[in-house]
Scaffold this motif. Structure first.
Motif, PDB file in Angstrom:
ATOM      1  N   VAL A   1       0.799  -1.230   0.000  1.00  8.92           N
ATOM      2  CA  VAL A   1       0.000   0.000   0.000  1.00  8.92           C
ATOM      3  C   VAL A   1       0.830   1.278   0.000  1.00  8.92           C
ATOM      4  CG1 VAL A   1      -1.962  -1.136   1.087  1.00  8.92           C
ATOM      5  CG2 VAL A   1      -0.265   0.006   2.529  1.00  8.92           C
ATOM      6  N   ILE A   2       2.146   1.167   0.201  1.00  8.69           N
ATOM      7  CA  ILE A   2       2.989   2.371   0.205  1.00  8.69           C
ATOM      8  C   ILE A   2       4.125   2.262  -0.806  1.00  8.69           C
ATOM      9  CG2 ILE A   2       4.528   3.844   1.566  1.00  8.69           C
ATOM     10  CD1 ILE A   2       2.896   3.226   4.024  1.00  8.69           C
ATOM     11  N   ASP A   3       4.976   1.258  -0.658  1.00 10.93           N
ATOM     12  CA  ASP A   3       6.186   1.191  -1.478  1.00 10.93           C
ATOM     13  C   ASP A   3       5.882   0.912  -2.949  1.00 10.93           C
ATOM     14  OD1 ASP A   3       7.642   1.584   0.852  1.00 10.93           O
ATOM     15  OD2 ASP A   3       7.784  -0.553   1.261  1.00 10.93           O
ATOM     16  N   GLU A   4       5.037  -0.093  -3.199  1.00 13.44           N
ATOM     17  CA  GLU A   4       4.721  -0.451  -4.580  1.00 13.44           C
ATOM     18  C   GLU A   4       4.049   0.697  -5.334  1.00 13.44           C
ATOM     19  OE1 GLU A   4       1.472  -3.405  -6.115  1.00 13.44           O
ATOM     20  OE2 GLU A   4       3.279  -4.560  -5.626  1.00 13.44           O
ATOM     21  N   PRO A   5       3.055   1.375  -4.759  1.00 16.74           N
ATOM     22  CA  PRO A   5       2.462   2.516  -5.475  1.00 16.74           C
ATOM     23  C   PRO A   5       3.480   3.588  -5.850  1.00 16.74           C
ATOM     24  CG  PRO A   5       1.052   1.870  -3.660  1.00 16.74           C
ATOM     25  CD  PRO A   5       2.314   1.062  -3.519  1.00 16.74           C
ATOM     26  N   LEU A   6       4.440   3.859  -4.973  1.00 17.09           N
ATOM     27  CA  LEU A   6       5.440   4.886  -5.284  1.00 17.09           C
ATOM     28  C   LEU A   6       6.217   4.539  -6.545  1.00 17.09           C
ATOM     29  CD1 LEU A   6       7.015   5.875  -1.842  1.00 17.09           C
ATOM     30  CD2 LEU A   6       5.400   7.180  -3.224  1.00 17.09           C
ATOM     31  N   ARG A   7       6.545   3.270  -6.704  1.00 18.82           N
ATOM     32  CA  ARG A   7       7.320   2.867  -7.878  1.00 18.82           C
ATOM     33  C   ARG A   7       6.545   3.116  -9.173  1.00 18.82           C
ATOM     34  NH1 ARG A   7       8.794  -1.449  -4.341  1.00 18.82           N
ATOM     35  NH2 ARG A   7       7.307  -2.892  -5.306  1.00 18.82           N
ATOM     36  N   TYR A   8       5.243   2.914  -9.137  1.00 18.88           N
ATOM     37  CA  TYR A   8       4.440   3.131 -10.343  1.00 18.88           C
ATOM     38  C   TYR A   8       4.163   4.608 -10.601  1.00 18.88           C
ATOM     39  CZ  TYR A   8       3.615  -1.903 -10.590  1.00 18.88           C
ATOM     40  OH  TYR A   8       3.792  -3.258 -10.711  1.00 18.88           O
ATOM     41  N   VAL A   9       4.065   5.399  -9.546  1.00 19.07           N
ATOM     42  CA  VAL A   9       3.749   6.825  -9.706  1.00 19.07           C
ATOM     43  C   VAL A   9       4.974   7.616 -10.149  1.00 19.07           C
ATOM     44  CG1 VAL A   9       3.022   8.919  -8.480  1.00 19.07           C
ATOM     45  CG2 VAL A   9       1.845   6.756  -8.043  1.00 19.07           C
ATOM     46  N   GLU A  10       6.152   7.222  -9.697  1.00 17.70           N
ATOM     47  CA  GLU A  10       7.360   8.030  -9.921  1.00 17.70           C
ATOM     48  C   GLU A  10       7.565   8.484 -11.367  1.00 17.70           C
ATOM     49  OE1 GLU A  10      12.179   7.965  -9.020  1.00 17.70           O
ATOM     50  OE2 GLU A  10      10.989   6.135  -8.739  1.00 17.70           O
ATOM     51  N   PRO A  11       7.449   7.624 -12.378  1.00 19.72           N
ATOM     52  CA  PRO A  11       7.694   8.098 -13.752  1.00 19.72           C
ATOM     53  C   PRO A  11       6.746   9.207 -14.192  1.00 19.72           C
ATOM     54  CG  PRO A  11       7.689   5.700 -13.672  1.00 19.72           C
ATOM     55  CD  PRO A  11       7.166   6.168 -12.357  1.00 19.72           C
ATOM     56  N   PHE A  12       5.557   9.245 -13.621  1.00 21.47           N
ATOM     57  CA  PHE A  12       4.572  10.243 -14.035  1.00 21.47           C
ATOM     58  C   PHE A  12       4.817  11.603 -13.391  1.00 21.47           C
ATOM     59  CE2 PHE A  12       2.597   6.242 -15.024  1.00 21.47           C
ATOM     60  CZ  PHE A  12       1.903   6.498 -16.195  1.00 21.47           C
ATOM     61  N   LEU A  13       5.707  11.657 -12.406  1.00 15.55           N
ATOM     62  CA  LEU A  13       6.025  12.932 -11.763  1.00 15.55           C
ATOM     63  C   LEU A  13       7.434  13.402 -12.110  1.00 15.55           C
ATOM     64  CD1 LEU A  13       4.400  12.492  -8.230  1.00 15.55           C
ATOM     65  CD2 LEU A  13       3.501  13.704 -10.231  1.00 15.55           C
ATOM     66  N   ALA A  14       7.997  12.864 -13.191  1.00 11.89           N
ATOM     67  CA  ALA A  14       9.352  13.259 -13.587  1.00 11.89           C
ATOM     68  C   ALA A  14       9.454  14.747 -13.878  1.00 11.89           C
ATOM     69  CB  ALA A  14       9.791  12.448 -14.808  1.00 11.89           C
ATOM     70  N   GLN A  15       8.381  15.320 -14.406  1.00 13.62           N
ATOM     71  CA  GLN A  15       8.374  16.757 -14.714  1.00 13.62           C
ATOM     72  C   GLN A  15       7.812  17.588 -13.567  1.00 13.62           C
ATOM     73  OE1 GLN A  15       9.969  17.503 -17.503  1.00 13.62           O
ATOM     74  NE2 GLN A  15      10.174  15.281 -17.795  1.00 13.62           N
ATOM     75  N   ARG A  16       7.567  16.951 -12.448  1.00 15.75           N
ATOM     76  CA  ARG A  16       7.037  17.651 -11.276  1.00 15.75           C
ATOM     77  C   ARG A  16       7.878  17.259 -10.059  1.00 15.75           C
ATOM     78  NH1 ARG A  16       0.535  17.991 -11.990  1.00 15.75           N
ATOM     79  NH2 ARG A  16       0.761  18.586  -9.793  1.00 15.75           N
ATOM     80  N   PRO A  17       9.164  17.631 -10.045  1.00 17.95           N
ATOM     81  CA  PRO A  17      10.078  17.160  -8.996  1.00 17.95           C
ATOM     82  C   PRO A  17       9.661  17.570  -7.589  1.00 17.95           C
ATOM     83  CG  PRO A  17      11.078  18.927 -10.279  1.00 17.95           C
ATOM     84  CD  PRO A  17       9.853  18.500 -11.021  1.00 17.95           C
ATOM     85  N   HIS A  18       9.050  18.739  -7.441  1.00 16.61           N
ATOM     86  CA  HIS A  18       8.624  19.158  -6.105  1.00 16.61           C
ATOM     87  C   HIS A  18       7.491  18.273  -5.589  1.00 16.61           C
ATOM     88  CE1 HIS A  18      11.220  22.648  -6.101  1.00 16.61           C
ATOM     89  NE2 HIS A  18      10.717  23.055  -7.265  1.00 16.61           N
ATOM     90  N   ASP A  19       6.599  17.885  -6.486  1.00 16.45           N
ATOM     91  CA  ASP A  19       5.511  16.992  -6.082  1.00 16.45           C
ATOM     92  C   ASP A  19       6.029  15.595  -5.764  1.00 16.45           C
ATOM     93  OD1 ASP A  19       3.464  18.867  -6.245  1.00 16.45           O
ATOM     94  OD2 ASP A  19       3.177  18.524  -8.387  1.00 16.45           O
ATOM     95  N   TRP A  20       7.010  15.127  -6.539  1.00 11.10           N
ATOM     96  CA  TRP A  20       7.592  13.827  -6.248  1.00 11.10           C
ATOM     97  C   TRP A  20       8.290  13.835  -4.888  1.00 11.10           C
ATOM     98  CZ3 TRP A  20       7.345   9.007  -6.337  1.00 11.10           C
ATOM     99  CH2 TRP A  20       8.454   8.187  -6.089  1.00 11.10           C
ATOM    100  N   ALA A  21       9.005  14.922  -4.600  1.00 11.96           N
ATOM    101  CA  ALA A  21       9.652  15.036  -3.295  1.00 11.96           C
ATOM    102  C   ALA A  21       8.614  15.034  -2.174  1.00 11.96           C
ATOM    103  CB  ALA A  21      10.494  16.306  -3.240  1.00 11.96           C
ATOM    104  N   TYR A  22       7.497  15.736  -2.398  1.00 11.34           N
ATOM    105  CA  TYR A  22       6.430  15.747  -1.394  1.00 11.34           C
ATOM    106  C   TYR A  22       5.851  14.345  -1.205  1.00 11.34           C
ATOM    107  CZ  TYR A  22       1.842  16.020   0.641  1.00 11.34           C
ATOM    108  OH  TYR A  22       0.746  15.773   1.434  1.00 11.34           O
ATOM    109  N   LEU A  23       5.629  13.638  -2.303  1.00 10.59           N
ATOM    110  CA  LEU A  23       5.043  12.306  -2.215  1.00 10.59           C
ATOM    111  C   LEU A  23       5.960  11.363  -1.433  1.00 10.59           C
ATOM    112  CD1 LEU A  23       2.430  11.002  -3.292  1.00 10.59           C
ATOM    113  CD2 LEU A  23       3.779  10.061  -5.169  1.00 10.59           C
TER     114      LEU A  23
END
Length: 330
Positions: A164-186
């Protein structure tokens, strides 16, 4: 390209006519009179009618979503509930005695299961939502009671912190490549959440078989008021507080926390004991559910498409995370 060779596909839609003629007669339901594509999503579902007026639902599992072992575990859960007398949709045997059959789809072998219909319309909160939430809470508690002694020889994913935490992050990360501040927040959100769950401590939380998607729905109401549950596709062994958290998560989405959550929880506690630590964990798993939801959308994007995973999508979902953080992680 060789014209005699089939072009590769990642997800096909099986022909209802072919299913009706070649597959459905193998199930023990009598003469089949109808098969219509009902819905897509995690899996494909077909509504089937028979000459005696009964309705069944045929599920064609996607190969990227569930393994055969996953499916057999789910079917074991449903048969266990049947043995306990708990009302849930039931798998129908195939001609070879198994509860599934396989078809050679263009993308590979797909497994099919036929389920009985849950009688009545789907549960609704339009009238007397407090009483409906109470009824749902009692039923969920009875389900957990019935599943306490469940076991299956088939392996299936666990609904744990990784899921519920680690696996979702791996799938979301590529979609936030152009939003580094949001990825850092996530990442910060996930680390804070993980730390708070572990500090409860997580090892003392109740674990058992969970439905995995108890939003307050996935149950039909029979004329006598019985709730019959269906769609255990997201279930597995894990934290029971997560099952309760999914209900609260949906209450938040529908702005219904005030009228549904306390009646649901009190009714659950009236049927099944729950310790204070698990109640304390529920808001944390609401936060985890938000992460899982983003992860399941991004994970399935090869089949569902990426068009909806745009800036508006992430703006909305990240706002929900920030709202949940303010309410539950501060």
């Amino acid at each position: 390209m060789n014209p005699s060779r089939t072009f590769p596909v990642i997800a096909s839609t099986l022909s209802p006519e072919a299913l009706m003629n070649a597959i459905l007669p193998g199930f023990e339901v009598g003469a089949v009179t109808e098969c219509k594509f009902f819905s897509g999503g995690f899996n494909d579902t077909y509504r089937t009618g028979t000459s005696d007026g009964r309705t069944y639902y045929l599920r064609a599992y996607r190969i990227q979503w569930r393994t055969l072992a996953d499916i057999q575990y789910e079917l074991d859960v449903l048969n266990h509930l049947k043995g306990k007398g708990f009302p849930a949709a039931k798998p129908v045997p195939y001609q070879d005695g198994r509860l599934f059959c396989a078809v050679p789809a263009p993308e590979g072998t797909r497994y099919l299961v036929l389920f009985t219909e849950a009688p009545g319309p789907e549960i609704s909160y339009d009238q007397e939502p407090e009483k409906v939430a109470q009824r749902y809470g009692q039923a969920v508690a009875s389900m957990h009671n019935a599943l306490d002694d469940f076991s299956s020889p088939y392996p299936r994913f666990h609904k744990d912190i990784e899921h519920v935490i680690d696996e979702p992050l791996r799938y979301v990360e590529p979609f936030l490549a152009q939003r580094p501040h949001d990825w850092a927040y996530l990442r910060q959100f996930a680390e804070t959440l993980r730390a708070q769950i572990l500090a409860l401590p997580a090892a003392e939380l109740e674990q058992g078989v969970c439905h995995g998607d108890l939003q307050g729905y996935h149950a039909n109401v029979a004329p006598d008021g019985t709730l019959t549950f269906f769609d255990f596709d997201c279930g597995g062994y894990g934290y029971r507080a997560y099952d309760l958290a999914v209900f609260l998560w949906c209450c938040r989405l529908e702005d219904a926390v005030a009228v549904r959550w306390e009646p649901f929880l009190h009714a659950y506690q009236g049927t099944r004991s729950i310790n204070g630590l698990d109640v304390q964990a529920v808001p944390l798993f609401v936060c985890a559910r938000y992460l899982w939801h983003m992860g399941v959308h991004t994970r399935n994007s090869p089949d569902w498409g990426i068009g909806f995973l745009n800036d508006k999508y992430f703006d909305n979902h990240l706002k929900r995370l920030r709202d949940a953080e303010a309410d539950y992680l501060a």
